[in-house]
Design an enzyme around this catalytic site. Structure first.
Site, short mmCIF file in Angstrom:
data_model
loop_
_atom_site.label_atom_id
_atom_site.label_comp_id
_atom_site.label_asym_id
_atom_site.label_seq_id
_atom_site.Cartn_x
_atom_site.Cartn_y
_atom_site.Cartn_z
CD GLU A 173 -1.23 -2.28 2.24
OE1 GLU A 173 -0.05 -2.63 2.01
OE2 GLU A 173 -1.93 -2.77 3.13
CB SER A 204 13.61 -42.48 -9.77
OG SER A 204 14.56 -41.68 -9.09
CD1 TRP A 210 16.84 -37.10 -16.19
CD2 TRP A 210 15.87 -36.53 -14.28
NE1 TRP A 210 17.75 -36.37 -15.47
CE2 TRP A 210 17.17 -36.00 -14.30
CE3 TRP A 210 15.05 -36.29 -13.18
CZ2 TRP A 210 17.68 -35.26 -13.24
CZ3 TRP A 210 15.56 -35.54 -12.14
CH2 TRP A 210 16.86 -35.03 -12.18
NE ARG A 233 19.86 -28.42 -10.38
CZ ARG A 233 19.55 -29.14 -9.31
NH1 ARG A 233 19.96 -28.74 -8.10
NH2 ARG A 233 18.84 -30.24 -9.41
CD GLU A 236 11.82 -31.86 -4.39
OE1 GLU A 236 12.17 -32.69 -5.24
OE2 GLU A 236 12.27 -30.71 -4.34
N GLY A 291 10.77 -39.76 -0.60
CA GLY A 291 10.34 -40.94 -1.32
C GLY A 291 9.00 -41.45 -0.84
#
Length: 328
Positions: A49, A165, A167, A204, A259, A261
């Site tokens: 403001e 895993s 990608w 990144r 994130e 498992g």
């Protein structure tokens, strides 16, 4: 209000744990004026403001102020925004949502009205509520807004039987996940993920998306990380998840990105601690039952015990899909 929301979105990564707020001053008698915009100025500067009022200068007198969050009424790092609005001679204030912070909680609106300023509350309220969800949740509960990020094949597998895993998803989905990291104040994984992948959990992004004052989120490990793990420096915690969330909230973490498992994901899901599920769905199939599932541990015992939520967003990222779910 749309302009104010756009200004707030641009400020988010530069201001947390402060709320990312946008404001627009529209001069009196000139409804077609593009408006003087402002957003929260960093982690210690002026509120939105005040920035917008300063941009408007003398034209603030008699104007209408659009602001995504209720103006504050207390002294903190800055003075009360409600007083700045009154002192500028603004005639009308349009507010997206009220501020649940106990230092505000309607006091800003009350102060404006008592000074004769017309106040309208709730304009595009659901959209502003969604934009400020981590902040509002933190102020209401003392805990971070928990975002569980999952990347999976269409048949619900996150890793091959040998543990590999990378990608499952494509480049665009992985870049989007880094944007999600950038929006978060902390990232949490389990010690098993640290041992298996040795992640750094840094953000990144392309050069054109970075800001000079960007910082990497706080990194949190459930369990212990080896002394030479890339995740250091980090917090290492064990025990029940609730107290860990309480501690992170006390540290000013508004959004926590999980994130971990399948073990960590399953623990947060079963405890009912996930506020938003972000699922990156890749057009691939493992074709068997021996890959790693999204969640480990026991699930719903019958169809009547399923947790049902709602899909709040769906978009395509290259060949992948991003599905956002809430209310589980």
């Amino acid at each position: 209000m749309g302009q104010a929301m756009a200004a707030a979105a641009g400020a988010r990564r530069r201001v947390s744990p402060r709320p990312w707020v946008g404001a627009v001053v529209v001069p009196a008698g000139n409804p077609d004026h593009p408006g003087f915009c402002g957003a929260t100025d960093g982690r210690s500067g002026a509120h939105a403001e005040v920035v917008a009022i300063a941009a408007a200068g003398a034209e603030a007198a008699g104007s209408t102020l659009y602001v995504t969050l209720e103006p504050c009424a207390h002294h903190g790092a800055t003075g009360p925004c409600a007083d700045a609005v009154i002192d500028a001679g603004i005639a009308r204030v349009v507010v997206g949502v009220s501020d649940p912070d106990p230092r505000v909680a309607g006091e800003g609106i009350a102060r404006l009205r008592s000074a004769g300023v017309e106040v309208e509350l709730g304009v595009r309220g659901p959209e502003v509520e969604a934009q400020l969800a981590p902040y509002l949740h933190h102020r209401r509960t003392g805990r971070p807004w928990v975002v569980l990020k999952l990347a999976t094949s269409i048949d619900g597998r996150t890793a091959a039987p040998d543990g590999t895993s990378k990608w499952i998803t494509g480049e665009e989905a992985r870049l989007d996940a880094h944007r999600l990291r950038a929006d978060s104040d902390a990232i949490l994984v389990g010690a098993g993920t640290v041992r298996a992948d040795d992640p750094s959990l840094t953000v990144r992004l392309p050069d054109d998306e970075r800001n000079p004052d960007d910082t990497d989120p706080l990194r949190v490990v459930l369990g212990a990380a080896a002394a030479d793990a890339a995740i250091h420096p980090c917090l290492e915690r064990s025990g029940e998840l609730g107290p860990i969330l309480d501690e992170l909230g006390s540290l000013g973490v508004l959004q926590l990105m999980v994130e971990g498992g399948s073990t960590v994901a399953g623990a947060f899901h079963r405890a009912g601690l996930v506020d938003r599920y972000v699922v990156y769905l890749a057009p691939t199939l493992f074709g068997g039952e021996d890959g790693t599932p999204l969640f480990s541990g026991p699930g719903a015992a019958s169809i009547s015990e399923l947790r049902r939520g709602r899909i709040v967003e769906m978009r395509r990222l290259g060949d992948d899909l991003r599905l956002d779910m809430e209310g589980m």
